[in-house]
Design an enzyme around this catalytic site. Structure first.
Site, PDB file in Angstrom:
ATOM      1  N   LYS A  82     -11.565  -2.952  18.536  1.00  0.00           N
ATOM      2  CA  LYS A  82     -10.150  -3.309  18.707  1.00  0.00           C
ATOM      3  C   LYS A  82      -9.761  -3.358  20.183  1.00  0.00           C
ATOM      4  CE  LYS A  82      -8.849  -2.261  14.177  1.00  0.00           C
ATOM      5  NZ  LYS A  82      -7.827  -2.715  13.265  1.00  0.00           N
TER       6      LYS A  82
ATOM      7  N   ASN B 241       0.862  -1.193   0.000  1.00  0.00           N
ATOM      8  CA  ASN B 241       0.000   0.000   0.000  1.00  0.00           C
ATOM      9  C   ASN B 241       0.894   1.237   0.000  1.00  0.00           C
ATOM     10  OD1 ASN B 241       0.483   0.899   2.820  1.00  0.00           O
ATOM     11  ND2 ASN B 241      -0.403  -1.117   3.270  1.00  0.00           N
TER      12      ASN B 241
ATOM     13  N   LYS C   1       9.095 -17.936  -8.849  1.00  0.00           N
ATOM     14  CA  LYS C   1       8.384 -16.875  -9.555  1.00  0.00           C
ATOM     15  C   LYS C   1       7.278 -17.498 -10.389  1.00  0.00           C
ATOM     16  CE  LYS C   1       8.849 -13.272 -12.949  1.00  0.00           C
ATOM     17  NZ  LYS C   1       9.334 -13.084 -14.273  1.00  0.00           N
TER      18      LYS C   1
ATOM     19  N   ASP D 261      -4.554  -5.997   5.341  1.00  0.00           N
ATOM     20  CA  ASP D 261      -5.578  -6.786   6.018  1.00  0.00           C
ATOM     21  C   ASP D 261      -5.489  -8.269   5.664  1.00  0.00           C
ATOM     22  OD1 ASP D 261      -6.792  -4.792   7.542  1.00  0.00           O
ATOM     23  OD2 ASP D 261      -7.877  -4.026   5.803  1.00  0.00           O
TER      24      ASP D 261
ATOM     25  N   PRO E 260      -3.079 -11.163  11.080  1.00  0.00           N
ATOM     26  CA  PRO E 260      -3.352 -10.835  12.490  1.00  0.00           C
ATOM     27  C   PRO E 260      -3.562  -9.331  12.629  1.00  0.00           C
ATOM     28  CG  PRO E 260      -1.017 -11.316  12.157  1.00  0.00           C
ATOM     29  CD  PRO E 260      -1.722 -11.667  10.879  1.00  0.00           C
ATOM     30  N   ASP E 261      -4.457  -8.943  13.501  1.00  0.00           N
ATOM     31  CA  ASP E 261      -4.670  -7.519  13.765  1.00  0.00           C
ATOM     32  C   ASP E 261      -3.774  -7.139  14.944  1.00  0.00           C
ATOM     33  OD1 ASP E 261      -5.631  -5.028  14.749  1.00  0.00           O
ATOM     34  OD2 ASP E 261      -7.442  -5.326  13.543  1.00  0.00           O
ATOM     35  N   ILE E 262      -2.731  -6.409  14.648  1.00  0.00           N
ATOM     36  CA  ILE E 262      -1.711  -6.122  15.671  1.00  0.00           C
ATOM     37  C   ILE E 262      -2.284  -5.227  16.765  1.00  0.00           C
ATOM     38  CG2 ILE E 262       0.592  -5.112  16.046  1.00  0.00           C
ATOM     39  CD1 ILE E 262       1.016  -5.881  12.962  1.00  0.00           C
TER      40      ILE E 262
ATOM     41  N   LYS F  43     -14.670   1.377  15.912  1.00  0.00           N
ATOM     42  CA  LYS F  43     -13.348   0.742  15.789  1.00  0.00           C
ATOM     43  C   LYS F  43     -12.656   0.669  17.149  1.00  0.00           C
ATOM     44  CE  LYS F  43     -11.669   1.155  11.726  1.00  0.00           C
ATOM     45  NZ  LYS F  43     -11.213   1.853  10.541  1.00  0.00           N
TER      46      LYS F  43
HETATM   47  N1  CTP Z   1      -3.938  -2.423  12.331  1.00  0.00           N
HETATM   48  C1  CTP Z   1      -3.124  -3.390  12.848  1.00  0.00           C
HETATM   49  N2  CTP Z   1      -3.083  -4.633  12.282  1.00  0.00           N
HETATM   50  C2  CTP Z   1      -3.862  -4.931  11.216  1.00  0.00           C
HETATM   51  C3  CTP Z   1      -4.715  -3.940  10.681  1.00  0.00           C
HETATM   52  C4  CTP Z   1      -4.718  -2.699  11.270  1.00  0.00           C
HETATM   53  O1  CTP Z   1      -2.407  -3.118  13.815  1.00  0.00           O
HETATM   54  N3  CTP Z   1      -3.814  -6.135  10.694  1.00  0.00           N
HETATM   55  C5  CTP Z   1      -4.002  -1.108  12.987  1.00  0.00           C
HETATM   56  C6  CTP Z   1      -3.394   0.015  12.220  1.00  0.00           C
HETATM   57  O2  CTP Z   1      -2.033   0.200  12.530  1.00  0.00           O
HETATM   58  C7  CTP Z   1      -4.251   1.195  12.647  1.00  0.00           C
HETATM   59  C8  CTP Z   1      -5.607   0.572  12.861  1.00  0.00           C
HETATM   60  O3  CTP Z   1      -5.351  -0.783  13.138  1.00  0.00           O
HETATM   61  O4  CTP Z   1      -3.835   1.684  13.893  1.00  0.00           O
HETATM   62  C9  CTP Z   1      -6.449   0.687  11.637  1.00  0.00           C
HETATM   63  O5  CTP Z   1      -7.373  -0.270  11.662  1.00  0.00           O
HETATM   64  P1  CTP Z   1      -8.133  -0.805  10.379  1.00  0.00           P
HETATM   65  O6  CTP Z   1      -9.283  -1.605  10.844  1.00  0.00           O
HETATM   66  O7  CTP Z   1      -7.203  -1.414   9.423  1.00  0.00           O
HETATM   67  O8  CTP Z   1      -8.532   0.566   9.888  1.00  0.00           O
HETATM   68  P2  CTP Z   1      -8.988   0.961   8.512  1.00  0.00           P
HETATM   69  O9  CTP Z   1      -7.954   0.650   7.499  1.00  0.00           O
HETATM   70  O10 CTP Z   1      -9.407   2.371   8.712  1.00  0.00           O
HETATM   71  O11 CTP Z   1     -10.158  -0.103   8.474  1.00  0.00           O
HETATM   72  P3  CTP Z   1     -11.417  -0.234   7.589  1.00  0.00           P
HETATM   73  O12 CTP Z   1     -10.853  -0.516   6.260  1.00  0.00           O
HETATM   74  O13 CTP Z   1     -12.122  -1.357   8.244  1.00  0.00           O
HETATM   75  O14 CTP Z   1     -12.131   1.080   7.733  1.00  0.00           O
END
Ligand code: CTP
Length: 482
Positions: free
Chosen positions: A419, A287, A365, A355, A382-384, A415
């Site tokens: 979280k 990204n 490759k 995500d 994983p969502d950190i 959110k």
């Molecule tokens: N984050 C994380 N690990 C992930 C995804 C997100 O730690 N796998 C953290 C990011 O660092 C940020 C926050 O979560 O602090 C953003 O959350 P996210 O749900 O990804 O936000 P958006 O991208 O705004 O989500 P959405 O697309 O659901 O609106």
């Protein structure tokens, strides 16, 4: 003329034209009009004066000259190394003093072939240090104290030989020892013969130093004293002064106003940048995150005395001075690094973590095939932020970010609850304003269990400073945190 020059310095101090435009809410043409007319509207002056004050400077309303706030003269340790450009060190010292800096100076043996310590000492009104083993100096101010006293170490001119010593961590004289012993930002203004500048060894040393976060004022083109023409001449003195002021401001090492909250003794974990999720050995999902916001937060925390672990995805920014950098590529690696960095007092998740990752990533490759494009199966990463918020060794304060296009506060509140973190800095990304990613400035709302706080539109550095102050306040008064 004086206004124009002072205006340039002010812009450098506040992080460059784009940052100043954002702060004033104007475009580039308004900025050049102010310069051409040699005046600023009163409201704009007030905004700049406040920003300068926060950085430790007082702004003159007529000339825009910067004077340090009482008791806040930043200390520049000027190191002059050998070369014909050494004599420009004298002019440089004078101009830095004109800008309110306090000068300490060191000359290498090579520099003394070109100018005498006496001339520099007469100019700065202080002893010029030359010898590592001078016991009198050790009694007056040991070399470690000399290194610690600096808000900026400026090497000008920096010879090829001195750059090589820095690149290899040599400490065989006072100047190189100080560079190694100082935690202040290091700014080099190289000057040398064009062939030496272009040589592979110097290129490699230069690149290595840049990667380590050393800042450079690149040498200029032109005729050299040695009779050759090319790149290698010391940059113009006003350019070096501008870079020094910017480094003092950007490094967060400018003496902070007394009210700045302290994070001394705290361990802070910051995630920053994007993640790269492999598709095969050469391709990945990424990204546009630049890492600027996360890196600025890490720098602001270091400036307040914290020990910072910066876990960064692939970015082109140098790591801020003083952080412990852990470089990762994937969300899985970032998650593991974050857990390994615990315990921490605060976690700030500023990374744009992918995500999803490709479950069936290929080891080699992928080749084009007659049957059409390969099928990619995505699985959730994983969502950190959520993991740290619900971790058995949860940091006392967990902060996340959210980018929202509409109903910002409601979405961010959802959110926050989902979280389990304490604060969310929600970015208002109105489509017509373009992307937040890579931009200099940002508008955020701080969402917590308290009423939302709408912060004014400001650059990422200013957001980082404010966040660091509020985090420090909140740890000092735990009941006020959440
Ligand atoms: N984050 C994380 N690990 C992930 C995804 C997100 O730690 N796998 C953290 C990011 O660092 C940020 C926050 O979560 O602090 C953003 O959350 P996210 O749900 O990804 O936000 P958006 O991208 O705004 O989500 P959405 O697309 O659901 O609106």
């Amino acid at each position: 003329m004086r206004f124009a020059r002072n205006f340039e310095h002010l812009i450098a101090l506040l992080g460059g034209s784009e940052a100043v435009q954002a702060r004033l809410g104007v475009g580039p043409s308004a900025l050049s009009n102010y310069k051409a007319r040699a005046s600023l509207p009163a409201t704009k002056f007030d905004l700049l004066a406040e920003a300068a004050r926060q950085a430790g400077w007082q702004l003159d309303p007529d000339t825009l000259a910067l004077a340090p706030l009482a008791g806040m003269r930043p200390v520049v340790l000027l190191i002059v190394t050998g070369g014909i450009a050494a004599y420009k060190g004298l002019d440089l010292a004078r101009r830095l003093m004109d800008q309110g800096c306090q000068l300490r100076a060191v000359m290498t043996r090579g520099a003394q072939q070109f100018i005498t310590p006496l001339s520099l000492s007469a100019l700065i009104g202080e002893k010029v240090y030359t010898d590592l083993f001078d016991l009198t100096d050790e009694a007056e101010m040991g070399h470690i104290n000399l290194a610690r006293s600096a808000d900026l170490v400026l090497v000008a001119p920096a010879s090829a030989h001195f750059m090589a010593k820095l690149a290899h961590g040599l400490a065989d004289d006072l100047a190189s020892t100080l560079c190694l012993a100082s935690e202040a930002p290091l700014l080099l203004a190289p000057a040398m013969n064009p062939v030496m500048w272009a040589s592979q060894a110097t290129r490699d040393n230069h690149d290595l130093l840049i990667r380590r976060g050393v800042q450079m004022v690149q040498p200029a083109d032109g005729d050299m004293a040695c009779g050759e023409t090319g790149t290698g001449r010391l940059a113009e003195v006003p350019d070096i002064v501008r870079a020094a002021l910017a480094a003092l401001a950007g490094g967060g090492r400018i003496i902070q106003p007394a009210k700045t909250a302290s994070l001394a003794g705290r361990h802070i974990l910051v995630t920053s940048g994007p993640t790269h999720e492999p598709i095969d050995q050469v391709r990945y999902i990424a990204n546009r995150s630049s890492g600027r916001q996360g890196h600025a937060i890490a720098a602001a925390c270091v400036a307040r005395g914290a020990q910072v672990t910066l876990i960064s995805g692939p970015v082109s920014l140098p790591a801020p001075h003083g952080v412990r950098l852990v470089q990762v590529e994937t969300a899985d690696e970032m998650m593991a690094a974050a857990e390994a960095a615990l315990p921490a007092d605060i976690a700030v998740c500023a990374a744009a973590v992918a995500d999803w990752r490709v479950e069936n990533a290929a080891s080699g490759k992928l080749k084009k095939q007659a049957g059409g494009p390969p099928e990619m199966r995505l699985v959730e990463n994983p969502d950190i932020l959520a993991s740290l918020s619900n971790h058995p060794r949860r940091p006392q304060l967990v902060v996340g970010f959210a980018a929202e296009t509409d109903t910002l506060i409601d979405h961010a509140r959802v959110k926050l609850a989902k979280k389990g973190c304490d604060w969310i800095l929600a970015n208002q990304v109105a489509q017509e304003q373009g992307l937040v990613f890579g931009a200099e400035h940002n508008q955020v709302v701080l969402i917590s269990n308290a009423p939302p706080e709408i912060w004014p539109e400001q650059d990422k550095q200013a957001i980082a400073e404010r966040l660091a102050d509020q985090m420090a306040d909140s740890l000092a008064r735990p009941d006020a945190a959440q």
